[in-house]
Design an enzyme around this catalytic site. Structure first.
Site, PDB file in Angstrom:
ATOM      1  N   ASP A  38      28.516  10.771 -11.825  1.00  0.00           N
ATOM      2  CA  ASP A  38      27.555  11.380 -12.752  1.00  0.00           C
ATOM      3  C   ASP A  38      26.261  11.522 -11.964  1.00  0.00           C
ATOM      4  O   ASP A  38      25.536  10.552 -11.769  1.00  0.00           O
ATOM      5  CB  ASP A  38      27.379  10.485 -13.976  1.00  0.00           C
TER       6      ASP A  38
ATOM      7  N   HIS B 136      29.444   6.532 -26.667  1.00  0.00           N
ATOM      8  CA  HIS B 136      28.217   7.327 -26.586  1.00  0.00           C
ATOM      9  C   HIS B 136      28.422   8.657 -27.291  1.00  0.00           C
ATOM     10  O   HIS B 136      29.531   9.004 -27.714  1.00  0.00           O
ATOM     11  CB  HIS B 136      27.789   7.530 -25.128  1.00  0.00           C
TER      12      HIS B 136
ATOM     13  N   HIS C  97      17.233  13.606 -20.080  1.00  0.00           N
ATOM     14  CA  HIS C  97      17.338  13.420 -21.525  1.00  0.00           C
ATOM     15  C   HIS C  97      16.062  14.025 -22.108  1.00  0.00           C
ATOM     16  O   HIS C  97      15.058  13.349 -22.279  1.00  0.00           O
ATOM     17  CB  HIS C  97      17.467  11.938 -21.898  1.00  0.00           C
TER      18      HIS C  97
ATOM     19  N   HIS D  37      23.282  15.634 -25.164  1.00  0.00           N
ATOM     20  CA  HIS D  37      21.849  15.405 -25.350  1.00  0.00           C
ATOM     21  C   HIS D  37      21.109  16.638 -24.849  1.00  0.00           C
ATOM     22  O   HIS D  37      21.651  17.443 -24.085  1.00  0.00           O
ATOM     23  CB  HIS D  37      21.390  14.146 -24.606  1.00  0.00           C
TER      24      HIS D  37
ATOM     25  N   HIS E  52      26.370   3.202 -17.196  1.00  0.00           N
ATOM     26  CA  HIS E  52      25.253   3.520 -16.295  1.00  0.00           C
ATOM     27  C   HIS E  52      25.364   2.728 -14.988  1.00  0.00           C
ATOM     28  O   HIS E  52      24.365   2.242 -14.447  1.00  0.00           O
ATOM     29  CB  HIS E  52      23.911   3.237 -16.981  1.00  0.00           C
TER      30      HIS E  52
ATOM     31  N   ARG F 171      34.893  10.572 -17.629  1.00  0.00           N
ATOM     32  CA  ARG F 171      33.893  11.375 -18.336  1.00  0.00           C
ATOM     33  C   ARG F 171      33.853  12.750 -17.675  1.00  0.00           C
ATOM     34  O   ARG F 171      33.942  12.852 -16.446  1.00  0.00           O
ATOM     35  CB  ARG F 171      32.510  10.718 -18.314  1.00  0.00           C
TER      36      ARG F 171
ATOM     37  N   GLU G 167      29.611  16.161 -22.995  1.00  0.00           N
ATOM     38  CA  GLU G 167      30.115  15.114 -22.105  1.00  0.00           C
ATOM     39  C   GLU G 167      30.931  14.037 -22.808  1.00  0.00           C
ATOM     40  O   GLU G 167      30.521  12.879 -22.861  1.00  0.00           O
ATOM     41  CB  GLU G 167      28.946  14.458 -21.351  1.00  0.00           C
TER      42      GLU G 167
ATOM     43  N   TYR H 132      36.839   5.203 -21.993  1.00  0.00           N
ATOM     44  CA  TYR H 132      36.609   4.051 -21.120  1.00  0.00           C
ATOM     45  C   TYR H 132      37.510   2.920 -21.620  1.00  0.00           C
ATOM     46  O   TYR H 132      37.236   2.299 -22.649  1.00  0.00           O
ATOM     47  CB  TYR H 132      35.132   3.649 -21.157  1.00  0.00           C
TER      48      TYR H 132
ATOM     49  N   GLU I 295      31.389  16.191 -17.827  1.00  0.00           N
ATOM     50  CA  GLU I 295      30.095  16.628 -18.372  1.00  0.00           C
ATOM     51  C   GLU I 295      29.666  17.939 -17.750  1.00  0.00           C
ATOM     52  O   GLU I 295      29.686  18.105 -16.537  1.00  0.00           O
ATOM     53  CB  GLU I 295      29.026  15.564 -18.114  1.00  0.00           C
TER      54      GLU I 295
ATOM     55  N   ASP J  33       0.821  -1.216   0.000  1.00  0.00           N
ATOM     56  CA  ASP J  33       0.000   0.000   0.000  1.00  0.00           C
ATOM     57  C   ASP J  33       0.855   1.266   0.000  1.00  0.00           C
ATOM     58  O   ASP J  33       0.417   2.319   0.456  1.00  0.00           O
ATOM     59  CB  ASP J  33      -0.947   0.009   1.203  1.00  0.00           C
TER      60      ASP J  33
ATOM     61  N   ASP K 270      22.766  17.998 -14.930  1.00  0.00           N
ATOM     62  CA  ASP K 270      23.446  16.752 -15.301  1.00  0.00           C
ATOM     63  C   ASP K 270      24.945  17.040 -15.321  1.00  0.00           C
ATOM     64  O   ASP K 270      25.436  17.713 -16.227  1.00  0.00           O
ATOM     65  CB  ASP K 270      22.961  16.284 -16.676  1.00  0.00           C
TER      66      ASP K 270
END
Length: 462
Positions: free
Chosen positions: A271, A365, A376, A369, A254, A429, A408, A412, A431, A48, A282
């Site tokens: 991040d 990547h 995003h 964005h 991620h 990275r 960004e 890697y 960003e 609940d 971001d």
């Protein structure tokens, strides 16, 4: 769970009213009709208890209203004296407010948010067939929600049932999403102000994480520092699941903050950013757990930083969305060759690395964005309806002033036999969030250091 009663915040009514008027004008130009935009449903977490509620971004963009069980309805064919902008929401309920806190109710919401009219949400299924009767078109985001599609079908069936009386349903369905996407892509002064504040709070959280970081801490301990700062400074929530990745975990794009220990000599990639009043920041920063970059770490960090600077220099009104990415990739490709991570025996120049996309093994990547209400954010990246090139692709969208996007780049480098060992398991990275201007861009997240020397100085002096 008991909650204290809260008074409503001040609402920039004119901002939301002007947005609704723009949508109505676009609908009239397309032939009229009625638009329906619902907010997000409440979602059960377990038994609940619901997940923390978060409004639908399209709905909030047109209303500023954050309560669940609500609809915005826009009637482009409303006559003189008839309401063109209507809100449906929950009624006032004193007993419910004991458990949940303040609710506006239709009358107070109409006045506070500048609608022409407001009705109880329980009246929606009665009012919508009346509004849709003889309307030329129904504008809504069809296909996004099975529940809404079914609700619309019931409204249309109710209108069709009146056919013997000469009443007809809308003859066309129009997806309202592209119109709202194009509007949301260009941020106004109110949005920029909120986003700058979200960026400031998020940058403070990153500085705090750098300052307290020590080898032996766990990833989730740094995450706690971030979340503490977000809430302490007034943000409502994280804008997305925080990434706090130690060592090789930084090579997982991620990776969620886990239980891994921060080890001496390894890097930490964070991040993370907050959401404030419906708008996201971001930010990503990568720094050494012990406060000092190793020579190999510094080498790769400086390459990524140079790539970001190249992308920043390429970000301005009038260039394709892809221009910052192309600029960053050229720098990264040269850096991969210079370090020997990509062997010169196979690729004689950075142009060859780019042409054969060999860099994607280490940079998989894109460089940015859209960002806004959603981390995003919505909006096409290519020019809808434009002529396609020889490969069948649409041209990239042109950047315009007031658009907002991230910049960004990253590298890697996983452990592999064909990669120099000193670079193994280094993920980096950097960003920042940018507002596009006519001559360049405004970085709104630079309250947290980005240069390697500045990062080391912050951690040394903490």
């Amino acid at each position: 769970m008991n909650q204290p009663t809260e008074t409503p915040l001040a609402v920039p009514v004119a901002v939301y009213r002007e947005r609704r008027e723009r949508v109505l004008a676009a609908m009239r130009a397309a032939g009229g009709g009625v638009a329906v935009v619902p907010t997000a449903p409440e979602v059960l977490r377990n038994r609940d208890t619901d997940y923390p509620y978060r409004h639908d971004s399209y709905f909030y963009y047109l209303s500023g209203f954050t309560e669940p069980q609500a609809f915005v309805v826009l009637d482009a064919d409303a006559g003189a004296g008839e309401p063109a902008s209507i809100l449906f929401c929950r009624t006032k309920n004193a007993e419910r407010e004991i458990w949940e806190g303040f609710h506006f109710g239709p009358e107070a919401a109409r006045e506070a948010f500048g609608f022409d009219a407001a009705f109880p949400i329980d009246n929606l299924d009665t009012e919508m067939p009346r509004l849709l009767a003889n309307a030329p078109a129904l504008h809504y985001g069809f296909g996004r929600s099975i529940e809404l599609d079914e609700q619309v079908r019931r409204w249309l069936d109710a209108v069709r049932a009146q056919s013997r009386s000469g009443v007809v349903p809308p003859t066309s369905l129009v997806d309202i999403t592209p119109t709202l996407d194009d509007m949301r892509l260009f941020k106004d002064a109110h949005e920029h102000a909120v986003m700058r504040r979200a960026a400031q709070i998020s940058a403070e959280a990153h500085r705090r994480a750098m300052a307290v970081c020590r080898p032996g801490m766990r990833e989730h301990e740094l995450e706690a520092e971030l979340l503490y700062t977000f809430r302490r400074r007034g943000a409502q929530a994280p804008a997305y699941g925080s990434i706090v990745a130690a060592g090789a975990n930084a090579c997982v794009l991620h990776y969620p903050a886990g239980n891994a220990a921060l080890r001496d000599g390894e890097l930490v990639l964070i991040d993370a950013a907050c959401e404030l009043d419906g708008y996201a920041a971001d930010i990503t920063r990568t720094f050494p757990a012990n406060g000092r970059f190793s020579p190999a770490q510094r080498e790769l960090y400086d390459i990524v930083h140079a790539a970001q600077q190249a992308a920043i220099d390429a970000t301005r009104a009038g260039v394709p969305f892809e221009a910052p990415h192309d600029a960053a990739v050229r720098v990264l490709a040269q850096g991969l060759l210079d370090t020997g991570i990509i062997a010169r025996e196979r690729y004689s120049s950075a142009d060859d690395v780019v042409a054969e996309r060999a860099y994607t093994r280490f940079y998989m990547h894109r460089t940015g964005h859209w960002i806004g209400m959603d981390v995003h954010d919505c909006g096409d990246y290519r020019e809808r309806g434009a002529a396609r090139d020889a490969n069948g692709a649409l041209p990239w969208r042109t950047l315009r002033a007031a658009m907002t996007l991230t910049i960004e780049p990253g590298l890697y480098v996983r452990a592999a036999e064909d990669v120099p060992e000193r670079y193994w398991d280094i993920g980096i990275r950097i960003e920042d969030d940018a507002i596009v201007t006519e001559l360049g861009c405004e970085l709104i997240t630079r309250d947290v250091p980005v240069l390697a020397d500045e990062i080391e100085a912050l951690m040394r002096n903490a």
